[in-house]
Design a protein around this motif. Structure first.
Motif, PDB file in Angstrom:
ATOM      1  N   SER A  15      68.413  17.987  96.666  1.00 15.63           N
ATOM      2  CA  SER A  15      69.483  17.799  95.681  1.00 15.63           C
ATOM      3  C   SER A  15      69.918  16.345  95.567  1.00 15.63           C
ATOM      4  O   SER A  15      70.980  16.049  95.035  1.00 15.63           O
ATOM      5  CB  SER A  15      70.694  18.671  96.066  1.00 15.63           C
ATOM      6  N   GLY A  16      69.082  15.407  96.056  1.00 13.50           N
ATOM      7  CA  GLY A  16      69.442  13.995  96.071  1.00 13.50           C
ATOM      8  C   GLY A  16      69.207  13.291  94.753  1.00 13.50           C
ATOM      9  O   GLY A  16      68.636  13.842  93.807  1.00 13.50           O
ATOM     10  N   GLY A  17      69.655  12.013  94.723  1.00 11.08           N
ATOM     11  CA  GLY A  17      69.567  11.232  93.496  1.00 11.08           C
ATOM     12  C   GLY A  17      68.150  10.949  93.042  1.00 11.08           C
ATOM     13  O   GLY A  17      67.860  10.958  91.837  1.00 11.08           O
ATOM     14  N   VAL A  18      67.234  10.708  93.981  1.00 12.47           N
ATOM     15  CA  VAL A  18      65.854  10.365  93.606  1.00 12.47           C
ATOM     16  C   VAL A  18      65.189  11.518  92.860  1.00 12.47           C
ATOM     17  O   VAL A  18      64.571  11.329  91.810  1.00 12.47           O
ATOM     18  CB  VAL A  18      65.028   9.986  94.860  1.00 12.47           C
ATOM     19  N   GLU A  19      65.343  12.736  93.392  1.00 15.42           N
ATOM     20  CA  GLU A  19      64.710  13.876  92.732  1.00 15.42           C
ATOM     21  C   GLU A  19      65.440  14.263  91.451  1.00 15.42           C
ATOM     22  O   GLU A  19      64.825  14.772  90.501  1.00 15.42           O
ATOM     23  CB  GLU A  19      64.601  15.067  93.690  1.00 15.42           C
ATOM     24  N   ARG A  20      66.742  13.980  91.390  1.00 17.46           N
ATOM     25  CA  ARG A  20      67.462  14.225  90.137  1.00 17.46           C
ATOM     26  C   ARG A  20      66.928  13.331  89.033  1.00 17.46           C
ATOM     27  O   ARG A  20      66.800  13.757  87.875  1.00 17.46           O
ATOM     28  CB  ARG A  20      68.962  13.987  90.342  1.00 17.46           C
ATOM     29  N   ILE A  21      66.601  12.090  89.390  1.00 17.53           N
ATOM     30  CA  ILE A  21      66.033  11.169  88.400  1.00 17.53           C
ATOM     31  C   ILE A  21      64.645  11.632  87.966  1.00 17.53           C
ATOM     32  O   ILE A  21      64.271  11.529  86.793  1.00 17.53           O
ATOM     33  CB  ILE A  21      65.978   9.737  88.981  1.00 17.53           C
ATOM     34  N   ARG A  22      63.832  12.177  88.913  1.00 18.21           N
ATOM     35  CA  ARG A  22      62.513  12.713  88.525  1.00 18.21           C
ATOM     36  C   ARG A  22      62.685  13.854  87.523  1.00 18.21           C
ATOM     37  O   ARG A  22      61.914  13.978  86.581  1.00 18.21           O
ATOM     38  CB  ARG A  22      61.742  13.234  89.737  1.00 18.21           C
ATOM     39  N   LEU A  23      63.698  14.701  87.759  1.00 19.50           N
ATOM     40  CA  LEU A  23      63.960  15.806  86.840  1.00 19.50           C
ATOM     41  C   LEU A  23      64.378  15.277  85.472  1.00 19.50           C
ATOM     42  O   LEU A  23      63.888  15.748  84.438  1.00 19.50           O
ATOM     43  CB  LEU A  23      65.043  16.725  87.414  1.00 19.50           C
ATOM     44  N   THR A  24      65.272  14.314  85.472  1.00 18.80           N
ATOM     45  CA  THR A  24      65.710  13.710  84.211  1.00 18.80           C
ATOM     46  C   THR A  24      64.527  13.116  83.458  1.00 18.80           C
ATOM     47  O   THR A  24      64.396  13.293  82.235  1.00 18.80           O
ATOM     48  CB  THR A  24      66.756  12.607  84.490  1.00 18.80           C
ATOM     49  N   PHE A  25      63.653  12.426  84.184  1.00 15.95           N
ATOM     50  CA  PHE A  25      62.481  11.819  83.553  1.00 15.95           C
ATOM     51  C   PHE A  25      61.542  12.893  83.001  1.00 15.95           C
ATOM     52  O   PHE A  25      61.031  12.773  81.881  1.00 15.95           O
ATOM     53  CB  PHE A  25      61.741  10.941  84.566  1.00 15.95           C
ATOM     54  N   ALA A  26      61.335  13.947  83.772  1.00 19.09           N
ATOM     55  CA  ALA A  26      60.457  15.034  83.316  1.00 19.09           C
ATOM     56  C   ALA A  26      60.989  15.669  82.041  1.00 19.09           C
ATOM     57  O   ALA A  26      60.225  16.001  81.124  1.00 19.09           O
ATOM     58  CB  ALA A  26      60.306  16.082  84.417  1.00 19.09           C
ATOM     59  N   GLY A  45      65.116  24.309  96.619  1.00 15.98           N
ATOM     60  CA  GLY A  45      66.336  24.278  95.836  1.00 15.98           C
ATOM     61  C   GLY A  45      66.159  24.262  94.337  1.00 15.98           C
ATOM     62  O   GLY A  45      65.041  24.332  93.802  1.00 15.98           O
ATOM     63  N   PRO A  46      67.282  24.145  93.610  1.00 14.90           N
ATOM     64  CA  PRO A  46      67.279  24.303  92.151  1.00 14.90           C
ATOM     65  C   PRO A  46      66.529  23.210  91.394  1.00 14.90           C
ATOM     66  O   PRO A  46      65.985  23.474  90.324  1.00 14.90           O
ATOM     67  CB  PRO A  46      68.770  24.294  91.792  1.00 14.90           C
ATOM     68  N   ILE A  47      66.489  21.973  91.913  1.00 11.15           N
ATOM     69  CA  ILE A  47      65.753  20.914  91.210  1.00 11.15           C
ATOM     70  C   ILE A  47      64.257  21.231  91.210  1.00 11.15           C
ATOM     71  O   ILE A  47      63.578  21.052  90.195  1.00 11.15           O
ATOM     72  CB  ILE A  47      66.044  19.533  91.828  1.00 11.15           C
ATOM     73  N   LYS A  48      63.748  21.718  92.336  1.00 15.53           N
ATOM     74  CA  LYS A  48      62.357  22.162  92.406  1.00 15.53           C
ATOM     75  C   LYS A  48      62.094  23.235  91.350  1.00 15.53           C
ATOM     76  O   LYS A  48      61.104  23.170  90.602  1.00 15.53           O
ATOM     77  CB  LYS A  48      62.049  22.711  93.798  1.00 15.53           C
ATOM     78  N   ASP A  49      62.987  24.213  91.271  1.00 17.47           N
ATOM     79  CA  ASP A  49      62.816  25.312  90.319  1.00 17.47           C
ATOM     80  C   ASP A  49      62.827  24.802  88.877  1.00 17.47           C
ATOM     81  O   ASP A  49      62.009  25.236  88.050  1.00 17.47           O
ATOM     82  CB  ASP A  49      63.928  26.352  90.503  1.00 17.47           C
ATOM     83  N   GLN A  50      63.738  23.869  88.576  1.00 16.63           N
ATOM     84  CA  GLN A  50      63.822  23.333  87.211  1.00 16.63           C
ATOM     85  C   GLN A  50      62.572  22.537  86.853  1.00 16.63           C
ATOM     86  O   GLN A  50      62.083  22.621  85.722  1.00 16.63           O
ATOM     87  CB  GLN A  50      65.068  22.458  87.076  1.00 16.63           C
ATOM     88  N   LEU A  51      62.060  21.753  87.795  1.00 15.65           N
ATOM     89  CA  LEU A  51      60.833  20.999  87.538  1.00 15.65           C
ATOM     90  C   LEU A  51      59.666  21.943  87.247  1.00 15.65           C
ATOM     91  O   LEU A  51      58.890  21.724  86.304  1.00 15.65           O
ATOM     92  CB  LEU A  51      60.498  20.112  88.737  1.00 15.65           C
ATOM     93  N   ASP A 170      72.568  11.643  82.856  1.00 17.72           N
ATOM     94  CA  ASP A 170      72.752  12.376  81.607  1.00 17.72           C
ATOM     95  C   ASP A 170      74.179  12.236  81.097  1.00 17.72           C
ATOM     96  O   ASP A 170      75.137  12.220  81.876  1.00 17.72           O
ATOM     97  CB  ASP A 170      72.449  13.860  81.803  1.00 17.72           C
ATOM     98  N   ILE A 171      74.319  12.168  79.778  1.00 19.69           N
ATOM     99  CA  ILE A 171      75.649  12.188  79.174  1.00 19.69           C
ATOM    100  C   ILE A 171      76.238  13.577  79.402  1.00 19.69           C
ATOM    101  O   ILE A 171      75.586  14.590  79.137  1.00 19.69           O
ATOM    102  CB  ILE A 171      75.571  11.855  77.672  1.00 19.69           C
TER     103      ILE A 171
END
Length: 375
Positions: A15-26, A45-51, A170-171
């Protein structure tokens, strides 16, 4: 035209910032034009699932015990030989290691490294390795001006290789008054309470949320509440610490929230007292919510927050200074509003996800053209 194949390498996806940025980029990618896979040490976790819902394949290679664990690199090379990426992009030290070794021996045309932290405690050996890695990279991204300076002056990477791409967020979505009312009611936050908020992984040696608790104790104001959004290894210890201070009724920890926008909109002041920080995504998120930000003068935070204009910068490990700045903002609602508006303007101009993603894609396209891979 064939798709441009991207391979990102990072450490853990949680749930960290680095993986959040990967999700945003994806989310920003045109998957008719690009294909993306991510190699990491572990994914939960949820970022993995969203990716994965976006169609991004995640390959776990297991945690590194050291930088020369060749079995891990063999797994990376196996992926590269099957996938044949045009670009390999590594972030976090383990990610940079995988991208450099994999890119070199896998003959990936373009190697990009991204320094996502301000590693003031990194060993001389690690700094030397990072300098060596940079020799084989086409570009090294720094995610804040202070990080770029660190790469040039401390790691001694050539200025021609280092590029600044500020992180972005994200806005936020605007929540209804009714939704905000119900959340405040459920958390027992009264209309005349003033809410100090923070968001992040609860790892207190890094994020120092305990310093906010100590600042609240110093202010001795029962109408002051601390709303903390986040989960982590020190979550229970932080609750115990609030009990020890006798302010447990003023501490409102709500754990990890997949969509934290509504919680930001309950806050009056945002505070991030990190011991060290590469960028501080949540500070930018707070600014986009028109919140004045009190942050420590470390890493990228000192680039994001303009002291005395969009909030205040304080020395790390200084609950007394946090309390002093909080008192100013508590007693001056007009200043809170003015700083919040200036914070919003600064974040919109410099720290949006759209800008970050566009600048990364522009770098990809520039290097692809220079290598003759696209026209």
């Amino acid at each position: 035209m064939q798709k441009i194949r991207l391979l990102h390498c990072i450490e853990t996806i949680s749930s960290g910032g680095v993986e959040r940025i990967r999700l945003t980029f994806a989310k920003s990618l045109d998957f008719n034009k690009y294909e993306l896979k991510i190699i990491c040490t572990k994914a939960v976790g949820p970022i993995k699932d969203q990716l994965e819902r976006l169609g991004v394949e995640i390959i776990e290679v297991g945690p590194f015990k050291g930088p020369f664990e060749w079995g891990k690199y063999k797994k990376v090379l196996d992926v590269i030989r099957k996938y044949q990426p045009h670009i390999i992009h590594g972030a976090v030290f383990e990610g940079m290691s995988m991208a450099t070794v994999g890119g070199l021996f896998g003959k990936v045309p373009i190697v990009i490294l991204e320094e996502t932290s301000f590693p003031s405690t990194r060993s001389k050996k690690a700094l030397f390795l990072q300098r060596v890695y940079s020799i084989f990279a086409d570009k090294v991204i720094g995610i804040a001006p202070s990080v770029v300076l660190f790469l040039k002056e401390k790691v001694k990477i050539s200025s021609s290789k280092v590029v600044l791409i500020n992180n972005g967020v994200d806005i936020p979505e605007t929540c209804s008054d009714q939704e905000i009312f119900h959340i405040r009611k459920s958390l027992r936050i009264e209309k005349d309470d003033l809410v100090i908020g923070s968001v992040g992984r609860v790892h207190d040696s890094v994020k120092r949320f305990s310093d906010i608790l100590q600042a609240i104790k110093l202010l001795d104001n029962p109408k002051l509440k601390f709303l903390l959004v986040g989960q982590g290894p020190d979550f229970d210890e932080l609750k115990k610490f609030s009990n020890q201070l006798g302010i447990q009724d003023q501490f409102i920890p709500v754990g990890f929230q997949e969509k934290p926008d509504s919680y930001y909109q309950i806050m009056d002041v945002f505070c991030l007292p990190s011991a060290h920080e590469g960028f501080g995504l949540v500070a930018a998120e707070g600014m986009l919510q028109r919140l004045p930000v009190i942050a420590t003068k470390v890493g990228g935070l000192q680039d994001i927050v303009i002291d005395g204009e969009t909030g205040f910068l304080v020395p790390p490990f200084s609950p007394d200074q946090i309390a002093k700045k909080l008192k100013i903002l508590i007693e001056d609602p007009e200043l809170r509003k003015l700083m919040g508006e200036k914070a919003y303007e600064r974040a919109m101009a410099n720290y949006t996800a759209d800008r970050y993603c566009q600048e990364v894609e522009n770098l990809y396209l520039q290097l692809l053209k220079e290598k003759g891979l696209i026209s």
